[in-house]
Design a protein around this motif. Structure first.
Motif, PDB file in Angstrom:
ATOM      1  N   GLU A 288      41.143  44.719  43.372  1.00 36.85           N
ATOM      2  CA  GLU A 288      40.057  43.991  44.026  1.00 36.85           C
ATOM      3  C   GLU A 288      40.621  43.280  45.254  1.00 36.85           C
ATOM      4  O   GLU A 288      41.779  42.854  45.264  1.00 36.85           O
ATOM      5  CB  GLU A 288      39.412  42.977  43.085  1.00 36.85           C
ATOM      6  N   LYS A 289      39.766  43.159  46.289  1.00 35.26           N
ATOM      7  CA  LYS A 289      40.205  42.534  47.531  1.00 35.26           C
ATOM      8  C   LYS A 289      39.324  41.333  47.870  1.00 35.26           C
ATOM      9  O   LYS A 289      38.145  41.292  47.514  1.00 35.26           O
ATOM     10  CB  LYS A 289      40.166  43.543  48.681  1.00 35.26           C
ATOM     11  N   CYS A 290      39.925  40.395  48.562  1.00 34.15           N
ATOM     12  CA  CYS A 290      39.194  39.218  49.028  1.00 34.15           C
ATOM     13  C   CYS A 290      38.239  39.630  50.133  1.00 34.15           C
ATOM     14  O   CYS A 290      38.612  40.354  51.064  1.00 34.15           O
ATOM     15  CB  CYS A 290      40.180  38.167  49.531  1.00 34.15           C
ATOM     16  N   VAL A 294      40.433  40.505  53.212  1.00 31.00           N
ATOM     17  CA  VAL A 294      40.635  41.897  52.811  1.00 31.00           C
ATOM     18  C   VAL A 294      42.052  42.128  52.279  1.00 31.00           C
ATOM     19  O   VAL A 294      42.593  43.217  52.400  1.00 31.00           O
ATOM     20  CB  VAL A 294      40.317  42.884  53.967  1.00 31.00           C
ATOM     21  N   GLN A 295      42.663  41.090  51.730  1.00 32.49           N
ATOM     22  CA  GLN A 295      43.940  41.227  51.050  1.00 32.49           C
ATOM     23  C   GLN A 295      43.693  41.236  49.542  1.00 32.49           C
ATOM     24  O   GLN A 295      42.619  40.851  49.065  1.00 32.49           O
ATOM     25  CB  GLN A 295      44.875  40.075  51.422  1.00 32.49           C
ATOM     26  N   ALA A 296      44.689  41.692  48.777  1.00 35.90           N
ATOM     27  CA  ALA A 296      44.546  41.760  47.321  1.00 35.90           C
ATOM     28  C   ALA A 296      44.189  40.389  46.754  1.00 35.90           C
ATOM     29  O   ALA A 296      44.754  39.363  47.165  1.00 35.90           O
ATOM     30  CB  ALA A 296      45.845  42.273  46.703  1.00 35.90           C
TER      31      ALA A 296
END
Length: 358
Positions: A288-290, A294-296
């Motif tokens: 899942e990404k933030c 858009v980082q893990a």
């Protein structure tokens, strides 16, 4: 609005809704920032009062002396000059207003006897602890022995003097308003900051005055020094868009959890980038990404129970506006389409130029 006051029978005192000169109140000796009363005909500073001090009742019943009613007196008139007539709480003779029982030589300063105090910069009422104790003020960070004020909701201890600091102030060496903050979203305990008025280190764990547009930091005492303050109409500066919401972030707190040590955790928020409320969680996720950077996604984080929307705690607490050394204007935070990323845009040049990265 006028008030006929017992300390000044010659003329009525006139109401001023926002006094910002920092003059001492004749009733409590603390500086005045906010609503006040003063005499417009006498050129004497002694007739300036906080609104609350000017409107004190002339008599009251106090829980520390339930036997008899207390009478409001002016301690500086010389009536109370005996050793046993010092304030029952602070044991001092401070030449200020106090409540007195003539029968029992009982005397208590209005600051020590107040049952509830309001500070401009704090959301909850403060309750004086009517006992001399050693404590560390959570605003100025100084250890002291005295009568502190406590916010029972936050576990927040503060000097009486510090409780009178204004929420906003204007200093001559900076063009924007400075806001008092003791829980800034942009400042962290590990940051190394220097007061830009005295060039000495600032302890960011405690209170300070801050401009989020320019990353301008000042000690509380430095900003309050008369030589540094600029007496101006703060309402005019407010109309220029210098609102406090520029430093409090991009979300509304719905639920707060207060730990045993007094620390706060926002467990449910409404974020500007999402239609549903987000809940704080320590759940471990994979792949899942933030939706902000858009980082893990790593624990802890905020998530939506209705859809797959995730935000790092740090991304959720980003300020709405921020200064960047590569651009001369402040940048405004915007979300893109769901599943994409946050970006910062200059509203002056209307150019998107900085993608968020953490």
């Amino acid at each position: 609005m006028e008030l006929q006051h017992f300390s000044h029978s010659d003329h009525p005192l006139v109401f001023n809704k926002d006094e910002r000169m920092g003059l001492p109140c004749y009733g409590c000796r603390e500086p005045i920032f906010g609503p006040s009363y003063s005499c417009m005909k006498c050129n004497e500073l002694k007739f300036y009062h906080h609104k609350l001090c000017a409107e004190l009742p002339l008599g009251l019943h106090h829980p520390l002396h339930p036997a008899h009613p207390l009478i409001l007196i002016d301690e500086s008139t010389g009536y109370l000059q005996k050793e046993n007539s010092k304030c029952i709480v602070c044991k001092e003779f401070c030449w200020e207003y106090s409540y007195c029982c003539y029968r029992c030589d009982f005397n208590i300063h209005i600051k020590c006897g107040v049952l509830e105090l309001e500070a401009e910069f704090h959301d909850h009422p403060l309750t004086p602890i009517c006992k001399l104790i050693t404590f560390t003020c959570d605003l100025c960070g100084k250890e002291d022995k005295g009568v502190p004020n406590l916010c029972s909701s936050c576990g927040f201890w503060i000097h009486n003097k510090c409780a009178h600091f204004p929420e906003k102030i204007k200093v001559a060496r900076h063009r924007h308003l400075l806001h008092l903050t003791h829980s800034s979203l942009e400042l962290h305990e590990s940051d190394s900051r220097f007061c830009q008025l005295c060039v000495q280190k600032v302890e960011t764990r405690f209170g300070l005055y801050y401009c989020s547009r320019c990353d301008f930091v000042a000690h509380l005492d430095c900003a309050m020094v008369k030589e540094n303050r600029e007496d101006t109409d703060l309402q005019e500066l407010k109309d220029e868009g210098l609102e406090h919401d520029e430093i409090i972030g991009t979300f509304e707190v719905k639920k707060i959890n207060v730990g045993e040590d007094g620390t706060q955790q926002f467990i449910e928020i409404a974020h500007f980038s999402h239609n549903h409320d987000l809940k704080f969680t320590h759940e471990v996720l994979s792949n899942e990404k933030c939706d902000g950077c858009v980082q893990a996604i790593l624990s802890p984080f905020y998530s939506c129970v209705n859809c797959s929307f995730f935000l790092h705690e740090s991304c959720a607490k980003l300020p709405k506006r921020k200064r960047h050394p590569l651009h001369r204007h402040s940048l405004t935070l915007f979300p893109t389409e769901p599943g994409d990323f946050f970006f910062m845009q200059c509203m002056s040049s209307k150019m998107q130029w900085l993608r968020l990265s953490v």
